[in-house]
Write an enzyme that holds these catalytic residues in place. Structure first.
Site, PDB file in Angstrom:
ATOM      1  N   GLY A  17       8.878  -4.569  -0.305  1.00 30.08           N
ATOM      2  CA  GLY A  17       8.616  -4.522   0.915  1.00 30.08           C
ATOM      3  C   GLY A  17       9.930  -4.771   1.623  1.00 30.08           C
TER       4      GLY A  17
ATOM      5  CB  VAL B 294      11.352  -1.022  -4.570  1.00 26.43           C
ATOM      6  CG1 VAL B 294      11.392  -2.091  -5.739  1.00 26.43           C
ATOM      7  CG2 VAL B 294      11.090   0.487  -4.933  1.00 26.43           C
TER       8      VAL B 294
ATOM      9  CE  LYS C 196      -6.956  13.194   3.925  1.00 28.43           C
ATOM     10  NZ  LYS C 196      -6.619  12.388   2.632  1.00 28.43           N
TER      11      LYS C 196
ATOM     12  CD  GLU D 182      -0.610   0.363  -2.990  1.00 30.39           C
ATOM     13  OE1 GLU D 182      -0.300   1.803  -2.624  1.00 30.39           O
ATOM     14  OE2 GLU D 182      -0.068  -0.250  -2.311  1.00 30.39           O
TER      15      GLU D 182
ATOM     16  CE  LYS E  40       5.717  -1.704  -4.804  1.00 35.02           C
ATOM     17  NZ  LYS E  40       5.031  -2.862  -4.434  1.00 35.02           N
TER      18      LYS E  40
ATOM     19  CG  ASP F 143       2.222  -0.984  -5.938  1.00 34.02           C
ATOM     20  OD1 ASP F 143       2.487  -0.056  -5.367  1.00 34.02           O
ATOM     21  OD2 ASP F 143       2.882  -2.144  -6.108  1.00 34.02           O
TER      22      ASP F 143
ATOM     23  CB  VAL G 129       3.249   0.811   6.709  1.00 24.20           C
ATOM     24  CG1 VAL G 129       4.659   0.690   7.069  1.00 24.20           C
ATOM     25  CG2 VAL G 129       2.960  -0.172   5.879  1.00 24.20           C
TER      26      VAL G 129
ATOM     27  CB  ILE H 198      13.450  -7.503  -1.014  1.00 22.19           C
ATOM     28  CG1 ILE H 198      12.499  -8.939  -0.893  1.00 22.19           C
ATOM     29  CG2 ILE H 198      14.940  -7.962  -1.675  1.00 22.19           C
ATOM     30  CD1 ILE H 198      12.206  -9.190  -2.365  1.00 22.19           C
TER      31      ILE H 198
END
Ligand code: HSE
Length: 420
Positions: free
Chosen positions: A127, A125, A40, A183, A198, A194, A16, A129
């Site tokens: 993506g 939550v 990192k 994930e 959410k 997950d 992302v 939407i």
């Protein structure tokens, strides 16, 4: 009002992070520029100006020229340190880290209130939407009876590939990982964590409840058995991992993430692959449905971008429902009509059920369909067993006052003496 200029410190350059970098390069009308990117592992080759990268988080968090932190890293504990420091330092924040937000919501609320800063997390939550801002702005409690959704793209992708293409669970999961939906620890997807995170976030924005995620009822899809798919197919159902919040009466809501049989007349039936969908129900509007891609680089980036755009105009979640005098709490005092499959009777306790309406036994697998009280289900040892599969029946959530309890004695005959 043309909006303020945003100078961004970006944490993370993964699926992302890189997506949002690419999108911002093209979105000049947003007047948002990335000043530094904290990563990192400095050794990796990355498709961006090398001068942008640093491993020094403080260089972003303490830079007075940066007024917005966009946090897109994987680790929820590190993310909380970054986000809380940024809010304390007077910077607004956009985050997609559902685990961090779900686990620290009360602290994050307090920090925003204390420092007058804003934390937006639409991407956390469903993506692409726009569910959180809709719940926040449009739906007061009296306009809302329930929300039911597919909120995890990976599990929906896996279930679709298994049902439609006959893919094995492992192969479907591998594809979800390769496509960047899962994930980095896919257990979070397949064991329901997950979706649970959410759900916890949705609960705060639907009924103003800040719950601990693991206090809620949940189970994922990793224990599903091929027999379950056969049961679904013979009845024309699909199996979906559904998150649900439903008002149960004055001041009480049910909140759960469980596999669910879905009938063709449900909007969720046609939600395939990595798509997510949320049905919003209210007694005035009846049903409304939000649908879109729930995982992946650009769908998630689109929600992050929308939050960045909203912060140009200093948008904040008001958390009106959390501050409302009308208080809600999560109840476990309701019933579920469920299908349960298992290898042998020693794996479940039949006495936990209020009634058992159907029972089937083969050499390979046993299953039952029955009604169980949720408090009892949550206490049952067998519920989280990887050998036991539990799927909610269509419309299987039953209010306490609506249930006509059947006598368990009636079924001993049907079960051929199994209850003796
Ligand atoms: N792993 C998540 C999912 C990513 O599959 O939905 C988007 O939150």
């Amino acid at each position: 009002m043309s909006g303020r200029k945003l100078t961004i410190g970006l944490f993370g350059f993964g699926v992302v992070g890189e997506g949002i970098y690419n999108v911002l390069q093209q979105a000049s009308s947003l007047q948002a520029t990335i000043k530094k990117i904290c990563i990192k592992h400095p050794g990796k080759k990355r498709a961006a100006d090398p001068n942008l990268f640093t491993t020094d988080a403080e260089a972003l968090l303490n830079d007075p020229g940066i007024n917005l932190i966009v946090e897109l890293i994987d680790d929820a504990d590190d993310a909380f340190i970054i986000v809380s420091t940024a809010l304390r330092n007077g910077k607004d924040v956009v985050s997609a880290n559902k685990k961090m937000i779900a686990e620290h919501l009360p602290d994050l609320l307090a920090l925003q209130a204390e420092h007058g800063t804003s934390l937006l997390y639409e991407a956390s939550v469903c993506g692409s939407i726009p569910i959180i801002r809709n719940l926040e702005e449009y739906y007061d409690n009296d306009l809302l009876d329930s929300i039911t959704g597919i909120v995890n793209g990976s599990t929906n992708f896996i279930l679709t590939k298994m049902a439609e293409d006959g893919l094995a669970y492992k192969d479907a999961l591998l594809q979800a990982q390769q496509l960047g939906f899962a994930e980095s620890n896919p257990t979070l997807d397949v064991d329901g964590y997950d979706a649970l995170n959410k759900l916890t976030i949705l609960l705060a924005h639907t009924y103003g409840v800040a719950a601990r995620p693991t206090s809620l009822l949940f189970k994922g899809i990793s224990q599903l058995h091929p027999t379950d798919a056969t049961y679904a197919a013979t009845r024309g159902y699909k199996i979906k991992l559904a998150a649900q919040v439903r008002r149960m009466g004055r001041g009480q809501v049910a909140a759960q993430v469980l596999p669910q049989f879905v009938k063709p007349d449900s909007q969720l039936f046609g939600v395939r692959n990595e798509y997510n969908g949320v049905i919003i129900e209210s007694h005035l509007a009846d049903q409304q449905f939000l649908y879109g891609k729930g995982a992946g680089r650009y769908p998630t980036s689109s929600a992050v971008l929308s939050d960045i755009a909203a912060l140009r105009y200093q948008y904040k979640y008001e958390y009106r429902k959390l501050h409302s005098p009308e208080k809600y709490s999560v109840t476990q005092d309701y019933y579920l009509n469920v299908y349960v499959s298992f290898n042998n009777w020693s794996e479940v306790s039949k006495w936990d059920f209020e009634s058992i309406d159907e029972f089937h036994s083969t050499q390979e697998r046993q299953y039952l369909a029955g009604t169980i009280h949720v408090e009892k289900l949550m206490r049952a040892d067998w519920f989280q067993s990887p050998a036991v599969s539990l799927i909610v029946m269509p419309d299987g959530l039953v209010r306490k006052d609506a249930i006509a309890l059947k006598s368990i004695k009636k079924i001993s005959l049907q079960l051929g003496g199994i209850f003796e």
